[in-house]
Scaffold this active site. Structure first.
Site, PDB file in Angstrom:
ATOM      1  N   LYS A   1      52.362  -5.960 -30.001  1.00  0.00           N
ATOM      2  CA  LYS A   1      53.274  -6.506 -28.913  1.00  0.00           C
ATOM      3  C   LYS A   1      54.681  -6.265 -29.069  1.00  0.00           C
ATOM      4  O   LYS A   1      55.381  -6.179 -27.938  1.00  0.00           O
ATOM      5  CB  LYS A   1      53.264  -8.171 -28.896  1.00  0.00           C
ATOM      6  CG  LYS A   1      51.906  -8.629 -28.376  1.00  0.00           C
ATOM      7  CD  LYS A   1      51.919 -10.244 -28.483  1.00  0.00           C
ATOM      8  CE  LYS A   1      50.373 -10.686 -27.453  1.00  0.00           C
ATOM      9  NZ  LYS A   1      49.260 -10.371 -28.469  1.00  0.00           N
TER      10      LYS A   1
HETATM   11  C1  LIG Z   1      48.192 -10.463 -28.111  1.00  0.00           C
HETATM   12  C2  LIG Z   1      47.161  -9.684 -29.116  1.00  0.00           C
HETATM   13  C3  LIG Z   1      45.701  -9.279 -28.701  1.00  0.00           C
HETATM   14  C4  LIG Z   1      45.402  -9.609 -27.347  1.00  0.00           C
HETATM   15  O1  LIG Z   1      46.047  -8.716 -26.106  1.00  0.00           O
HETATM   16  P1  LIG Z   1      46.088  -9.136 -24.696  1.00  0.00           P
HETATM   17  O2  LIG Z   1      47.171  -8.132 -24.135  1.00  0.00           O
HETATM   18  O3  LIG Z   1      46.409 -10.582 -24.637  1.00  0.00           O
HETATM   19  O4  LIG Z   1      44.836  -9.247 -24.337  1.00  0.00           O
HETATM   20  C5  LIG Z   1      44.923  -8.660 -29.353  1.00  0.00           C
HETATM   21  N1  LIG Z   1      45.323  -8.429 -30.876  1.00  0.00           N
HETATM   22  C6  LIG Z   1      46.482  -9.045 -31.404  1.00  0.00           C
HETATM   23  C7  LIG Z   1      46.722  -8.748 -32.781  1.00  0.00           C
HETATM   24  C8  LIG Z   1      47.188  -9.505 -30.462  1.00  0.00           C
HETATM   25  O5  LIG Z   1      48.574  -9.966 -30.889  1.00  0.00           O
END
Ligand SMILES: *Cc1c(COP(=O)(O)O)cnc(C)c1O
Length: 442
Positions: A93
């Site tokens: 993210k």
């Molecule tokens: C947020 C997250 C996901 C999922 O991503 P999305 O965009 O919500 O599908 C998967 N793995 C990790 C480590 C995350 O932080």
């Protein structure tokens, strides 16, 4: 970008998606990440931001990454791992939120005004958002997390940030409760407008935009620009943000043969891809907690395309979901969806086994989210598996798989000893709103 949700409660999407011709794609294959990011984002941004400003925003955003390639691709067994965890909070993210934080600050400085960011997190969004905007001018951030249901490291990555503009709220409830509160407060149009609420959850279009970049980057590194090579990407999925960015990369002309939607036992999306029925169940806590969701906030964006960009049809599905807890699509639409998406739900045991097997065969450590994606791609040698978190971030799960806990990278080594700040509140929109008003007016 500034409004988050549309005023009717729906999601914002671009009117059209630019198509990148094959000759251009070939020249993009060798670009450094930052230059590529500029090329991918520019057609969506147009002249709203001058090119030199956009370039410097991108450079500043990715200066916080610990790897010079930003999102390197490494060969692990018969798979390729796209490492998205070299940002300050060790999760993918950061790729979007380091950019978004700089972009918010830039637009507020240029156009005036201030922003009260409100978001709910299952762990990673919150810390990445907080690190994206900490100390930035004209921005406050309020992040709701489910008390006791994020990993200790995730909690510390949020609550140890003591900048005055950062407000952590633990709620007595689940991530979905937090997400529902955020939606309710954004739908409180009077409150939203008078207090300039902004979003950082993946409902914010600018986040999706920044995530499209690494699909192009990985394709370029894996193929050297040979556009006869169509790749498979496996994506550990929760809110459908990350994989939706992959879908958009395909719409832009990236040669992708399949997107594998990988879920843990919270499998609403993988069931939908396989059966065409979207049906809400209970949320089960797992060792991959950033994917512990049932209602997926970005999915509506893809549904809009799948249903022929027919807003009434999407509205009917969302109304069924609200009233009956489910909706379904036709067999024909399901077949159409399966041309792009495959899906698998991976159990806790399979996830641990994947961490163990990959470690013993190759020496490489997967975090549990990444392991879900790798396990889902078992039948796809050569697949690019998105590594969404550093294994140290979910040390307890890794420990139970291989008997040893990975070490936190140097800059985070003393995380558990730092001072923290947060409040604990009921999972009730009125209570959260009042707390925000107290902070803002206080
Ligand atoms: C947020 C997250 C996901 C999922 O991503 P999305 O965009 O919500 O599908 C998967 N793995 C990790 C480590 C995350 O932080």
């Amino acid at each position: 970008m500034m409004m988050g949700l549309a005023t009717d409660g729906g999601l914002l999407i671009p009117e059209s998606v630019p198509f990148i011709p094959a000759e251009t794609l070939r020249t993009w294959a060798k670009l450094p990440f930052q230059t590529l990011a500029f090329e991918v984002m520019s057609p969506f941004i147009g002249d709203e931001i001058p090119a030199d400003d956009l370039k410097s925003l991108i450079d500043r955003a990715y200066a916080s990454f610990a790897h010079k390639e930003i999102t390197p691709v490494v060969k692990v067994g018969d798979k390729r791992i796209l490492e998205l965890f070299h940002g300050p909070t060790l999760a993918f993210k950061d790729v979007a939120l380091q950019f978004l934080g700089n972009l918010f600050e830039y637009l507020l400085a240029r156009d005036g005004g201030h922003l009260n960011i409100l978001g709910a997190t299952s762990g990673d969004t919150g810390s990445a958002a907080i690190h994206g905007v900490r100390g930035k001018s004209n921005i406050r951030i309020f992040i709701l997390h489910p008390d006791g249901r994020v990993s200790p490291i995730q909690e510390r990555q949020m609550t140890t940030v003591l900048d005055d503009n950062v407000h952590n709220i633990a709620i007595r409830g689940s991530f979905d409760d937090g997400q529902a509160i955020v939606k309710a407060l954004f739908n409180d149009l009077e409150f939203k407008k008078s207090h300039s609420l902004g979003a950082v959850n993946s409902i914010n279009w600018a986040r999706i935009l920044a995530q499209i970049v690494y699909y192009f980057y990985a394709w370029g590194r894996a193929t050297g620009g040979d556009d006869s090579q169509r790749l498979v990407f496996s994506v550990p999925t929760g809110n459908f943000g990350d994989i939706y960015a992959g879908y958009l990369a395909m719409q832009m002309g990236l040669p992708v043969s399949k997107l594998i939607l990988a879920t843990n036992r919270n499998d609403i999306l993988s069931r939908f891809v396989r059966e065409g029925v979207y049906e809400v169940g209970d949320v089960h806590p797992t060792i991959s907690p950033s994917m512990d969701i049932q209602v997926s906030s970005n999915f509506e964006r893809y549904l809009f395309d799948l249903l022929g960009r027919d807003a009434d049809a999407v509205r009917a599905c969302m109304a069924d979901l609200a009233e009956k807890g489910r909706f379904s699509i036709s067999e024909e639409k399901r077949a159409l969806m399966n041309e792009t998406f495959a899906a698998a739900a991976v159990s806790e045991e399979e996830t641990l086994e994947q961490i163990r097997a990959t470690h013993s065969e190759t020496g490489y450590l997967l975090d549990p989210h990444t392991a879900v994606g790798v396990a889902a791609a078992a039948d796809y040698p050569g697949a690019i598996c998105l590594a969404t978190a550093h294994p140290a971030k979910f040390g307890a799960a890794v420990q139970s798989a291989i008997g040893q806990e990975p070490e936190l990278p140097g800059p985070l080594a003393d995380l558990m000893d730092r001072e923290t700040r947060q409040v604990l509140l009921d999972a009730d929109a009125a209570v959260i709103k009042q707390h925000m008003l107290d902070v803002i007016d206080g």
